[in-house]
Design a protein around this motif. Structure first.
Motif, PDB file in Angstrom:
ATOM      1  N   TYR A  43      19.056 -50.679  12.231  1.00  0.00           N
ATOM      2  CA  TYR A  43      19.705 -50.015  13.359  1.00  0.00           C
ATOM      3  C   TYR A  43      20.460 -51.056  14.160  1.00  0.00           C
ATOM      4  N   LEU A  85      22.189 -51.466  18.104  1.00  0.00           N
ATOM      5  CA  LEU A  85      22.095 -50.883  19.439  1.00  0.00           C
ATOM      6  C   LEU A  85      23.009 -51.622  20.395  1.00  0.00           C
ATOM      7  N   TYR A  95      23.299 -52.478  24.536  1.00  0.00           N
ATOM      8  CA  TYR A  95      22.631 -52.487  25.826  1.00  0.00           C
ATOM      9  C   TYR A  95      23.620 -52.953  26.878  1.00  0.00           C
ATOM     10  N   LYS A 137      23.811 -54.597  30.818  1.00  0.00           N
ATOM     11  CA  LYS A 137      22.953 -55.342  31.739  1.00  0.00           C
ATOM     12  C   LYS A 137      23.705 -55.689  33.015  1.00  0.00           C
ATOM     13  N   PRO A 164      17.980 -55.171  30.595  1.00  0.00           N
ATOM     14  CA  PRO A 164      18.984 -54.435  29.804  1.00  0.00           C
ATOM     15  C   PRO A 164      18.649 -52.949  29.738  1.00  0.00           C
ATOM     16  N   PHE A 224      19.401 -49.413  27.600  1.00  0.00           N
ATOM     17  CA  PHE A 224      19.888 -48.904  26.328  1.00  0.00           C
ATOM     18  C   PHE A 224      21.062 -47.945  26.544  1.00  0.00           C
ATOM     19  N   PHE A 284      25.388 -56.190  25.592  1.00  0.00           N
ATOM     20  CA  PHE A 284      24.767 -56.893  24.482  1.00  0.00           C
ATOM     21  C   PHE A 284      24.703 -55.977  23.270  1.00  0.00           C
ATOM     22  N   SER A 320      18.287 -54.298  14.839  1.00  0.00           N
ATOM     23  CA  SER A 320      16.856 -54.063  14.679  1.00  0.00           C
ATOM     24  C   SER A 320      16.429 -54.198  13.228  1.00  0.00           C
ATOM     25  N   ASP A 321      15.319 -54.884  12.993  1.00  0.00           N
ATOM     26  CA  ASP A 321      14.732 -54.814  11.654  1.00  0.00           C
ATOM     27  C   ASP A 321      13.270 -54.389  11.775  1.00  0.00           C
ATOM     28  N   SER A 371       9.626 -52.879  16.677  1.00  0.00           N
ATOM     29  CA  SER A 371      11.063 -52.986  16.465  1.00  0.00           C
ATOM     30  C   SER A 371      11.527 -54.342  16.954  1.00  0.00           C
ATOM     31  N   LYS A 372      11.849 -55.222  16.059  1.00  0.00           N
ATOM     32  CA  LYS A 372      12.255 -56.565  16.445  1.00  0.00           C
ATOM     33  C   LYS A 372      13.764 -56.577  16.639  1.00  0.00           C
ATOM     34  N   LEU A 373      14.212 -56.794  17.862  1.00  0.00           N
ATOM     35  CA  LEU A 373      15.640 -56.818  18.163  1.00  0.00           C
ATOM     36  C   LEU A 373      16.153 -58.245  18.241  1.00  0.00           C
ATOM     37  N   PHE A 398      19.511 -60.148  19.629  1.00  0.00           N
ATOM     38  CA  PHE A 398      20.638 -59.871  20.512  1.00  0.00           C
ATOM     39  C   PHE A 398      21.802 -60.795  20.235  1.00  0.00           C
ATOM     40  N   GLY A 399      23.005 -60.269  20.451  1.00  0.00           N
ATOM     41  CA  GLY A 399      24.189 -61.106  20.500  1.00  0.00           C
ATOM     42  C   GLY A 399      24.273 -61.801  21.846  1.00  0.00           C
ATOM     43  N   THR A 400      25.293 -62.625  22.005  1.00  0.00           N
ATOM     44  CA  THR A 400      25.424 -63.459  23.206  1.00  0.00           C
ATOM     45  C   THR A 400      25.998 -62.715  24.400  1.00  0.00           C
ATOM     46  N   TYR A 434       6.587 -55.927  24.246  1.00  0.00           N
ATOM     47  CA  TYR A 434       7.300 -57.160  23.920  1.00  0.00           C
ATOM     48  C   TYR A 434       7.446 -58.043  25.156  1.00  0.00           C
ATOM     49  N   TYR A 478      10.274 -60.949  26.205  1.00  0.00           N
ATOM     50  CA  TYR A 478      11.507 -61.665  25.921  1.00  0.00           C
ATOM     51  C   TYR A 478      11.744 -62.673  27.048  1.00  0.00           C
ATOM     52  N   PRO A 508      21.551 -64.680  25.504  1.00  0.00           N
ATOM     53  CA  PRO A 508      20.933 -63.385  25.195  1.00  0.00           C
ATOM     54  C   PRO A 508      19.418 -63.454  25.351  1.00  0.00           C
ATOM     55  N   LEU A 522      13.310 -63.178  21.789  1.00  0.00           N
ATOM     56  CA  LEU A 522      11.970 -62.630  21.592  1.00  0.00           C
ATOM     57  C   LEU A 522      10.921 -63.739  21.640  1.00  0.00           C
ATOM     58  N   ARG A 558       8.152 -47.102  18.100  1.00  0.00           N
ATOM     59  CA  ARG A 558       8.873 -47.491  16.900  1.00  0.00           C
ATOM     60  C   ARG A 558       9.129 -46.337  15.948  1.00  0.00           C
ATOM     61  N   GLY A 595      14.067 -46.788  17.512  1.00  0.00           N
ATOM     62  CA  GLY A 595      13.061 -47.688  18.069  1.00  0.00           C
ATOM     63  C   GLY A 595      13.606 -48.523  19.205  1.00  0.00           C
ATOM     64  N   LEU A 604      14.274 -50.325  22.597  1.00  0.00           N
ATOM     65  CA  LEU A 604      13.361 -50.914  23.555  1.00  0.00           C
ATOM     66  C   LEU A 604      13.750 -50.498  24.967  1.00  0.00           C
ATOM     67  N   PHE A 621      13.384 -51.729  28.708  1.00  0.00           N
ATOM     68  CA  PHE A 621      13.103 -52.981  29.395  1.00  0.00           C
ATOM     69  C   PHE A 621      12.737 -52.757  30.855  1.00  0.00           C
TER      70      PHE A 621
END
Lengths: 114, 114
Positions: free
Chosen positions: A32, A34, A36, A38, A44, A46, A89, A93-94, A100-102, A104-106, B33, B35, B42, B45, B96, B101, B103, B105
């Motif tokens: 997935y 996503l 966000y 901020k 952040p 969603f 951002f 997700s993997d 759900s481990k996200l 993030f981009g910069t 989580y 972060y 960014p 995690l 999840r 899934g 997040l 925050f």
């Protein structure tokens, strides 16, 4: 190794016009993607997501496009409003079991001007 | 109730202090989580708890010690921190098994280590 990249640190768009924010990724296993938003001193929030098996998802003024072959996604905001000014951002997700481990981009700072 | 609540919002501590950050959610989410976000970077995690068990530790130094007393609470115990640990610490939760899934925050705890 930056797996999720947003190459534009900032973007300025006039109110009413379209904002296009871009994101590239390297890991084909992400399931997935996503977006966000901020604001300063806040967590952040969603906005919208897309499954890796889709190429487009739309929610009101926000549309996300996914090009798997190019490993590229984009967020379109139309029409842009001053309240959209924030840092955006991209996240990927993997699956890790039940969490759900996200990654993030910069981030891209969007400024919508009057 | 779609909130993740973090306390305190601001914390200043010396390098020899012991303090804790707290996080609470009542959305029935079973993944939580921590972060860390430095300025203009960014979120990164640190830890993932899934069904109250630590499932991911992203090689975080032992001066950070997470704890999940129950499915609604998540703590981060801090001891002997360094000035470079100053950052915004974000708590998040997710369900999840639903959709992407995504997040949710909290607003974060801004930590300053003197």
């Amino acid at each position: 190794d930056q797996q999720v990249k947003q190459n534009s640190p900032s973007l300025s768009v006039q109110e009413g016009r379209i904002s296009i924010l871009n994101c590239d990724y390297t890991n084909s296993m992400f399931d997935y993607f996503l977006w966000y938003k901020k604001y300063p001193a806040e967590g952040p929030t969603f906005l919208i997501s897309i499954s890796s098996i889709k190429d487009k998802n739309e929610d009101g003024r926000f549309t996300v496009f996914l090009n798997k072959s190019a490993k590229h996604l984009s967020l379109h905001i139309v029409p842009s409003q001053p309240g959209d000014s924030a840092v955006y951002f991209c996240a990927a997700s993997d699956r890790t079991g039940t969490a759900s481990k996200l990654t993030f981009g910069t981030g891209t700072r969007l400024q919508v001007t009057l | 109730d779609t909130e993740v609540t973090q306390t305190p919002k601001h914390l200043v501590m010396g390098m020899t202090n012991k303090k804790s950050l707290k996080c609470e959610q009542h959305m029935g989410h079973r993944a939580m989580y921590w972060y860390k976000q430095k300025a203009k970077k960014p979120p990164e995690l640190m830890f993932v708890y899934s069904y109250e068990k630590l499932s991911i530790n992203e090689s975080v130094p032992s001066r950070f010690s997470p704890e999940c007393p129950n499915s609604s609470l998540l703590n981060l115990h801090l001891h002997a921190l360094q000035p470079e640990d100053s950052a915004l610490y974000l708590c998040a939760s997710s369900h999840r098994d639903r959709g992407s899934g995504e997040l949710f925050f909290g607003e974060g705890s801004r930590l300053t280590v003197l």
